[in-house]
Design a protein around this motif. Structure first.
Motif, short mmCIF file in Angstrom:
data_model
loop_
_atom_site.label_atom_id
_atom_site.label_comp_id
_atom_site.label_asym_id
_atom_site.label_seq_id
_atom_site.Cartn_x
_atom_site.Cartn_y
_atom_site.Cartn_z
N GLY A 149 0.82 -1.20 0.00
CA GLY A 149 0.00 0.00 0.00
C GLY A 149 0.85 1.25 0.00
N PRO A 150 0.26 2.39 -0.33
CA PRO A 150 1.03 3.64 -0.40
C PRO A 150 1.60 4.08 0.94
CG PRO A 150 -1.32 4.07 -0.64
CD PRO A 150 -1.15 2.59 -0.65
N ALA A 151 0.97 3.68 2.04
CA ALA A 151 1.46 4.08 3.37
C ALA A 151 2.38 3.03 3.98
CB ALA A 151 0.28 4.36 4.29
N GLY A 152 2.76 2.02 3.20
CA GLY A 152 3.71 1.04 3.67
C GLY A 152 3.12 -0.25 4.18
N HIS A 153 1.80 -0.41 4.16
CA HIS A 153 1.26 -1.69 4.61
C HIS A 153 1.33 -2.70 3.48
CE1 HIS A 153 -2.60 -0.86 2.57
NE2 HIS A 153 -2.85 -2.13 2.74
N ILE A 154 1.27 -3.97 3.85
CA ILE A 154 1.33 -5.05 2.87
C ILE A 154 0.08 -5.90 3.02
CG2 ILE A 154 2.61 -7.09 2.10
CD1 ILE A 154 5.13 -5.86 3.24
N SER A 155 -0.51 -6.27 1.89
CA SER A 155 -1.69 -7.14 1.88
C SER A 155 -1.36 -8.41 1.12
CB SER A 155 -2.87 -6.43 1.19
OG SER A 155 -3.21 -5.26 1.89
N TYR A 156 -1.68 -9.55 1.72
CA TYR A 156 -1.47 -10.86 1.11
C TYR A 156 -2.84 -11.45 0.81
CZ TYR A 156 3.02 -10.14 3.40
OH TYR A 156 4.20 -9.61 3.81
N SER A 157 -3.05 -11.91 -0.42
CA SER A 157 -4.35 -12.42 -0.83
C SER A 157 -4.25 -13.89 -1.23
CB SER A 157 -4.89 -11.64 -2.03
OG SER A 157 -4.97 -10.28 -1.73
N TYR A 158 -5.33 -14.62 -0.95
CA TYR A 158 -5.40 -16.04 -1.29
C TYR A 158 -6.82 -16.38 -1.72
CZ TYR A 158 -1.32 -16.08 1.77
OH TYR A 158 -0.12 -15.81 2.36
N PHE A 159 -6.95 -17.26 -2.69
CA PHE A 159 -8.26 -17.85 -3.03
C PHE A 159 -8.43 -19.08 -2.15
CE2 PHE A 159 -7.97 -16.44 -7.77
CZ PHE A 159 -8.23 -15.14 -7.41
N ILE A 160 -9.65 -19.39 -1.80
CA ILE A 160 -9.94 -20.63 -1.09
C ILE A 160 -10.28 -21.69 -2.14
CG2 ILE A 160 -11.44 -21.81 0.56
CD1 ILE A 160 -11.82 -19.13 1.97
N HIS A 161 -9.55 -22.78 -2.13
CA HIS A 161 -9.72 -23.89 -3.09
C HIS A 161 -9.64 -23.40 -4.54
CE1 HIS A 161 -10.54 -26.73 0.04
NE2 HIS A 161 -11.65 -26.13 0.42
N GLY A 162 -8.86 -22.35 -4.79
CA GLY A 162 -8.67 -21.86 -6.16
C GLY A 162 -9.85 -21.10 -6.73
N HIS A 163 -10.84 -20.80 -5.92
CA HIS A 163 -12.05 -20.12 -6.40
C HIS A 163 -11.96 -18.62 -6.14
CE1 HIS A 163 -16.23 -18.94 -6.79
NE2 HIS A 163 -16.44 -20.10 -7.41
N PRO A 164 -11.97 -17.80 -7.19
CA PRO A 164 -11.81 -16.35 -6.99
C PRO A 164 -12.98 -15.68 -6.28
CG PRO A 164 -12.27 -16.84 -9.29
CD PRO A 164 -12.09 -18.15 -8.60
N GLY A 165 -14.11 -16.37 -6.15
CA GLY A 165 -15.26 -15.81 -5.44
C GLY A 165 -15.16 -15.94 -3.93
N HIS A 166 -14.19 -16.69 -3.46
CA HIS A 166 -13.97 -16.89 -2.02
C HIS A 166 -12.51 -16.62 -1.74
CE1 HIS A 166 -17.91 -18.76 -1.84
NE2 HIS A 166 -17.55 -19.46 -2.90
N TYR A 167 -12.23 -15.51 -1.09
CA TYR A 167 -10.84 -15.16 -0.89
C TYR A 167 -10.59 -14.56 0.48
CZ TYR A 167 -12.49 -10.52 -2.30
OH TYR A 167 -13.20 -9.35 -2.39
N ILE A 168 -9.32 -14.65 0.86
CA ILE A 168 -8.81 -14.17 2.15
C ILE A 168 -7.80 -13.07 1.86
CG2 ILE A 168 -7.45 -14.80 4.19
CD1 ILE A 168 -10.15 -16.22 4.02
N ILE A 169 -7.82 -12.02 2.65
CA ILE A 169 -6.79 -11.00 2.58
C ILE A 169 -6.23 -10.80 3.98
CG2 ILE A 169 -6.18 -8.62 1.98
CD1 ILE A 169 -8.72 -8.58 0.23
N ALA A 170 -4.93 -10.88 4.11
CA ALA A 170 -4.25 -10.61 5.38
C ALA A 170 -3.51 -9.29 5.22
CB ALA A 170 -3.27 -11.73 5.72
N HIS A 171 -3.91 -8.29 6.00
CA HIS A 171 -3.28 -6.97 5.96
C HIS A 171 -2.30 -6.84 7.12
CE1 HIS A 171 -6.19 -5.36 3.04
NE2 HIS A 171 -7.14 -5.93 3.76
#
Length: 172
Positions: free
Chosen positions: A81-103
């Motif tokens: 992010g512009p302020a220095g944070h990092i976001s990690y994203s994952y699909f659940i079981h490879g499905h783009p309609g179900h996802y997790i983001i860890a900020h």
């Protein structure tokens, strides 16, 4: 003498052109490494070997806990992010309609501010479990926020498992 000068100049021009194309190739490779997460993995390995890498330990716990619950996290990506944070994203079981983001933010204050901007309909500013009315499940504590979204639905098929996982991870 003249032929030596011309020969030297021609050699110099060829070496310069060769160097420029190599520099362009290196820049392209560097950019490619950013997109296919090679730089991310290399940086994590370097950080671990130097005793740093706080995010990598948490991300391993996240993946392990999802795996224990029978949920496979795939398509790992990250963004800064512009302020220095990092976001990690994952699909659940490879499905783009179900996802997790860890900020991961640099501070709790930054997390509160930026999460309100990203998910403007959050209720409250505490560190406890929160649900946004935009169908995202959000848990936040300290400088970390975990988000689960499911095709814009209020409850997705993984909501209860994800809530337990988030609660467990941020409760530690």
């Amino acid at each position: 003498m003249r032929s030596i000068i011309i020969s030297t100049l021609l050699t110099l021009v060829l070496l310069t052109a060769s160097g420029c194309s190599q520099k362009t190739k290196n820049i392209a490779q560097s950019e490619n490494n950013r997109y296919d997460m090679t730089s991310y993995h290399t940086g994590n390995l370097r950080a671990k070997s130097e005793g740093h890498g706080l995010n990598s330990g948490f991300l391993k716990q996240l993946k392990d806990e999802f795996s224990r619950q029978g949920l496979t996290l795939t398509h790992e990506t990250y963004a800064e992010g512009p302020a220095g944070h990092i976001s990690y994203s994952y699909f659940i079981h490879g499905h783009p309609g179900h996802y997790i983001i860890a900020h991961a933010f640099s501070s709790e204050q930054q997390r509160v501010k930026e999460m309100q901007e990203m998910y403007s309909n959050l209720e409250g500013q505490g560190n406890t479990h929160r649900k946004a009315s935009n169908a995202a499940v959000i848990h936040a504590r300290s400088n970390t926020a975990l988000v689960y979204a499911s095709q814009g639905q209020k409850k997705g098929p993984y909501t209860s498992k994800v809530e337990r996982i988030f609660h467990h991870l941020l409760g530690q």
